[in-house]
Design a protein around this motif. Structure first.
Motif, mmCIF file in Angstrom:
data_model
loop_
_atom_site.group_PDB
_atom_site.id
_atom_site.type_symbol
_atom_site.label_atom_id
_atom_site.label_comp_id
_atom_site.label_asym_id
_atom_site.label_seq_id
_atom_site.Cartn_x
_atom_site.Cartn_y
_atom_site.Cartn_z
ATOM 1 N N THR A 117 0.840 -1.197 0.000
ATOM 2 C CA THR A 117 0.000 0.000 0.000
ATOM 3 C C THR A 117 0.871 1.242 0.000
ATOM 4 O OG1 THR A 117 -1.697 -1.154 1.291
ATOM 5 C CG2 THR A 117 -1.818 1.250 1.233
ATOM 6 N N SER A 118 0.548 2.202 -0.852
ATOM 7 C CA SER A 118 1.281 3.463 -0.850
ATOM 8 C C SER A 118 1.163 4.110 0.524
ATOM 9 C CB SER A 118 0.730 4.418 -1.919
ATOM 10 O OG SER A 118 0.899 3.874 -3.211
ATOM 11 N N TYR A 119 2.274 4.590 1.045
ATOM 12 C CA TYR A 119 2.270 5.103 2.407
ATOM 13 C C TYR A 119 1.428 6.360 2.540
ATOM 14 C CZ TYR A 119 3.717 6.577 7.024
ATOM 15 O OH TYR A 119 3.700 6.960 8.348
ATOM 16 N N ASN A 120 0.571 6.345 3.532
ATOM 17 C CA ASN A 120 -0.220 7.508 3.916
ATOM 18 C C ASN A 120 -0.279 7.500 5.440
ATOM 19 O OD1 ASN A 120 -2.972 8.616 4.900
ATOM 20 N ND2 ASN A 120 -2.762 9.502 2.856
ATOM 21 N N PRO A 121 0.233 8.529 6.112
ATOM 22 C CA PRO A 121 0.327 8.493 7.579
ATOM 23 C C PRO A 121 -0.993 8.199 8.275
ATOM 24 C CG PRO A 121 1.545 10.372 6.710
ATOM 25 C CD PRO A 121 0.794 9.781 5.563
ATOM 26 N N LYS A 122 -2.054 8.868 7.868
ATOM 27 C CA LYS A 122 -3.346 8.690 8.541
ATOM 28 C C LYS A 122 -3.919 7.309 8.269
ATOM 29 C CE LYS A 122 -4.467 13.618 8.412
ATOM 30 N NZ LYS A 122 -3.205 14.023 7.737
ATOM 31 N N ARG A 123 -3.758 6.801 7.035
ATOM 32 C CA ARG A 123 -4.277 5.471 6.706
ATOM 33 C C ARG A 123 -3.539 4.402 7.495
ATOM 34 N NH1 ARG A 123 -3.057 4.937 1.397
ATOM 35 N NH2 ARG A 123 -4.991 5.965 0.784
ATOM 36 N N PHE A 124 -2.219 4.499 7.546
ATOM 37 C CA PHE A 124 -1.431 3.493 8.264
ATOM 38 C C PHE A 124 -1.713 3.558 9.764
ATOM 39 C CE2 PHE A 124 2.139 1.614 5.585
ATOM 40 C CZ PHE A 124 1.424 1.732 4.406
ATOM 41 N N TYR A 125 -1.867 4.754 10.281
ATOM 42 C CA TYR A 125 -2.201 4.916 11.696
ATOM 43 C C TYR A 125 -3.524 4.213 11.996
ATOM 44 C CZ TYR A 125 -2.997 7.298 16.176
ATOM 45 O OH TYR A 125 -3.224 7.583 17.503
ATOM 46 N N ALA A 126 -4.540 4.510 11.202
ATOM 47 C CA ALA A 126 -5.861 3.918 11.419
ATOM 48 C C ALA A 126 -5.841 2.408 11.219
ATOM 49 C CB ALA A 126 -6.882 4.562 10.488
ATOM 50 N N ARG A 127 -5.089 1.953 10.224
ATOM 51 C CA ARG A 127 -5.029 0.510 9.942
ATOM 52 C C ARG A 127 -4.378 -0.249 11.097
ATOM 53 N NH1 ARG A 127 -3.168 -1.168 3.993
ATOM 54 N NH2 ARG A 127 -5.163 -0.153 3.559
ATOM 55 N N THR A 128 -3.313 0.316 11.663
ATOM 56 C CA THR A 128 -2.669 -0.355 12.794
ATOM 57 C C THR A 128 -3.546 -0.277 14.044
ATOM 58 O OG1 THR A 128 -1.380 1.660 13.274
ATOM 59 C CG2 THR A 128 -0.321 -0.061 11.942
ATOM 60 N N LYS A 129 -4.345 0.768 14.155
ATOM 61 C CA LYS A 129 -5.290 0.839 15.270
ATOM 62 C C LYS A 129 -6.386 -0.222 15.113
ATOM 63 C CE LYS A 129 -3.348 4.040 17.670
ATOM 64 N NZ LYS A 129 -2.846 3.776 19.033
ATOM 65 N N ARG A 130 -6.783 -0.490 13.878
ATOM 66 C CA ARG A 130 -7.713 -1.587 13.628
ATOM 67 C C ARG A 130 -7.090 -2.913 14.067
ATOM 68 N NH1 ARG A 130 -12.703 -3.133 13.842
ATOM 69 N NH2 ARG A 130 -12.956 -5.148 12.841
ATOM 70 N N ALA A 131 -5.822 -3.087 13.754
ATOM 71 C CA ALA A 131 -5.127 -4.309 14.159
ATOM 72 C C ALA A 131 -5.093 -4.436 15.678
ATOM 73 C CB ALA A 131 -3.708 -4.316 13.594
ATOM 74 N N GLN A 132 -4.925 -3.322 16.381
ATOM 75 C CA GLN A 132 -4.944 -3.358 17.841
ATOM 76 C C GLN A 132 -6.280 -3.886 18.365
ATOM 77 O OE1 GLN A 132 -3.981 0.688 19.047
ATOM 78 N NE2 GLN A 132 -2.005 0.002 19.815
ATOM 79 N N VAL A 133 -7.370 -3.428 17.764
ATOM 80 C CA VAL A 133 -8.692 -3.861 18.203
ATOM 81 C C VAL A 133 -8.849 -5.367 18.008
ATOM 82 C CG1 VAL A 133 -11.176 -3.675 17.746
ATOM 83 C CG2 VAL A 133 -9.761 -1.612 17.818
ATOM 84 N N VAL A 134 -8.415 -5.869 16.864
ATOM 85 C CA VAL A 134 -8.527 -7.302 16.575
ATOM 86 C C VAL A 134 -7.661 -8.121 17.533
ATOM 87 C CG1 VAL A 134 -8.027 -9.086 14.855
ATOM 88 C CG2 VAL A 134 -9.163 -6.963 14.164
ATOM 89 N N LEU A 135 -6.425 -7.681 17.759
ATOM 90 C CA LEU A 135 -5.542 -8.411 18.668
ATOM 91 C C LEU A 135 -6.049 -8.353 20.109
ATOM 92 C CD1 LEU A 135 -2.062 -7.402 17.227
ATOM 93 C CD2 LEU A 135 -3.140 -9.655 17.115
ATOM 94 N N THR A 136 -6.713 -7.265 20.461
ATOM 95 C CA THR A 136 -7.319 -7.175 21.788
ATOM 96 C C THR A 136 -8.310 -8.311 21.991
ATOM 97 O OG1 THR A 136 -7.070 -4.768 21.976
ATOM 98 C CG2 THR A 136 -8.847 -5.780 23.241
ATOM 99 N N GLU A 137 -9.165 -8.523 21.004
ATOM 100 C CA GLU A 137 -10.167 -9.591 21.100
ATOM 101 C C GLU A 137 -9.498 -10.968 21.198
ATOM 102 O OE1 GLU A 137 -13.587 -7.205 18.532
ATOM 103 O OE2 GLU A 137 -12.331 -8.717 17.553
ATOM 104 N N GLN A 138 -8.398 -11.143 20.451
ATOM 105 C CA GLN A 138 -7.705 -12.424 20.468
ATOM 106 C C GLN A 138 -6.992 -12.666 21.795
ATOM 107 O OE1 GLN A 138 -5.497 -11.580 16.869
ATOM 108 N NE2 GLN A 138 -6.814 -12.925 15.647
ATOM 109 N N TRP A 139 -6.359 -11.631 22.319
ATOM 110 C CA TRP A 139 -5.704 -11.770 23.620
ATOM 111 C C TRP A 139 -6.735 -12.050 24.711
ATOM 112 C CZ3 TRP A 139 -1.180 -13.167 24.891
ATOM 113 C CH2 TRP A 139 -0.031 -12.739 24.213
ATOM 114 N N ALA A 140 -7.881 -11.385 24.627
ATOM 115 C CA ALA A 140 -8.924 -11.571 25.645
ATOM 116 C C ALA A 140 -9.341 -13.040 25.729
ATOM 117 C CB ALA A 140 -10.128 -10.692 25.329
ATOM 118 N N GLU A 141 -9.455 -13.690 24.587
ATOM 119 C CA GLU A 141 -9.825 -15.102 24.572
ATOM 120 C C GLU A 141 -8.744 -15.968 25.213
ATOM 121 O OE1 GLU A 141 -10.635 -16.222 20.572
ATOM 122 O OE2 GLU A 141 -12.347 -14.867 20.344
#
Length: 324
Positions: free
Chosen positions: A197-221
């Motif tokens: 993906t072409s680098y875009n600061p806001k897109r990458f920031y938001a995408r990694t924050k999405r990853a945090q949410v998903v990993l949160t659910e996985q760690w919780a389990e």
């Protein structure tokens, strides 16, 4: 649905009012606003990214409740400054200790967690708050895209390495600080670090924050049976150093309604002491209430195979089993 829930949901869906200070003020005035936070005497809290903004405000909040707070900064100097600022706001008699670590570096993380495990007897609350938004694509010392290394890999390593202390203090809480921007992004299938993906600061920031949410659910389990409760939250639009430096136009537009760092940190501090956090797992919170992780207008939920791919990739990089 009650009138209170209708108003709360309307604020949330409006984004502008819900993410700014008006949303918090209105919600506090509605019936059913959760009590707390409660005293935390004898409890140990670690806050990353505690040098300024929401992280510093959270550290101050925890210290005021009587917790023994470890403020983590990128360097010893930054950590000591954060500790001094926390004492200045919370009182000279609070127990606040500086700890240093460049969380984007796996070697630094391993050194830090080794020392932390030796020095501490317990960890009641871990707040993963450190964040970056570089103007250009950058890489960590390990060759990992810097936003991914800081927002995704570092919290994963800290949770894994510090689980023994979290388990000893059970019921304990992990709070991953994310962003409402995650609603606009999905995990990139087959490309966890977004190299294609072409680098875009806001897109990458938001995408990694999405990853945090998903990993949160996985760690919780994975950690539920050990008494470790993992949650994510977003602070709304808060007037932080990062916003001023990385998003000056956004800050100028939202200035009339942007939250103070303390308002952004309210839910972090509340979650750290509230029974609601230990009575549940893997939720995404904003203003003391759990929120959906996706909306009809926004990115779709992530397919299970992509969620599994993310976990496997982060685990392999964290364990040195795959070159980034």
């Amino acid at each position: 649905m009650s009138v209170t829930s209708l108003i709360d949901t309307a604020l949330d869906r409006s984004v502008v009012l819900g993410y700014g200070w008006p949303g918090l003020i209105v919600r506090r005035a509605l019936p059913g606003w959760p009590d707390g936070p409660e005293r935390m005497d004898g409890k140990v809290v670690l806050v990353t990214g505690a040098g300024s903004g929401v992280g510093l405000a959270a550290a101050i909040g925890f210290a005021r409740l009587g917790a023994s707070v470890r403020v983590l900064g990128r360097s010893r100097e930054r950590a000591e400054e954060a500790a001094a600022l926390t004492r200045e706001q919370a009182g000279d008699d609070v127990d606040v200790r500086p700890v240093a670590c460049d969380v984007s570096s796996l070697a630094a993380l391993r050194d830090f967690t080794t020392r932390f495990l030796e020095q501490e007897d317990r960890l009641d609350v871990l707040v993963n708050n450190a964040g970056v938004m570089p103007d250009e694509r950058q890489y960590s010392a390990d060759g990992v895209e810097l936003t991914f290394a800081t927002h995704v890999l570092a919290p994963w390593v800290l949770i894994e390495e510090l689980t023994p202390l979290l388990t000893r203090a059970a019921p304990s809480v992990v709070i991953n600080v994310t962003s409402g921007g995650q609603y606009g992004q999905q995990l990139p299938a087959g490309d966890p670090e977004s190299e294609d993906t072409s680098y875009n600061p806001k897109r990458f920031y938001a995408r990694t924050k999405r990853a945090q949410v998903v990993l949160t659910e996985q760690w919780a389990e994975r950690l539920r049976e050990q008494g470790v409760h993992v949650h994510s939250m977003h602070p709304g639009w808060a007037d932080t150093k990062g916003v001023r430096n990385w998003m000056p136009v956004f800050r100028a537009v939202t200035r009339p309604i942007i939250r103070t760092p303390a308002q952004g940190a309210d839910t972090i501090v509340w979650l750290g002491s509230a029974h609601e956090a230990t009575d549940s797992d893997g939720l995404f919170w904003h203003d003391r209430r759990p929120r959906p992780t996706t909306y009809t207008i926004g990115a779709d939920d992530d397919p299970e195979e992509v969620r599994a791919e993310l976990w496997e990739y982060v685990e392999s990089v964290a364990h040195g089993e795959r070159s980034a």
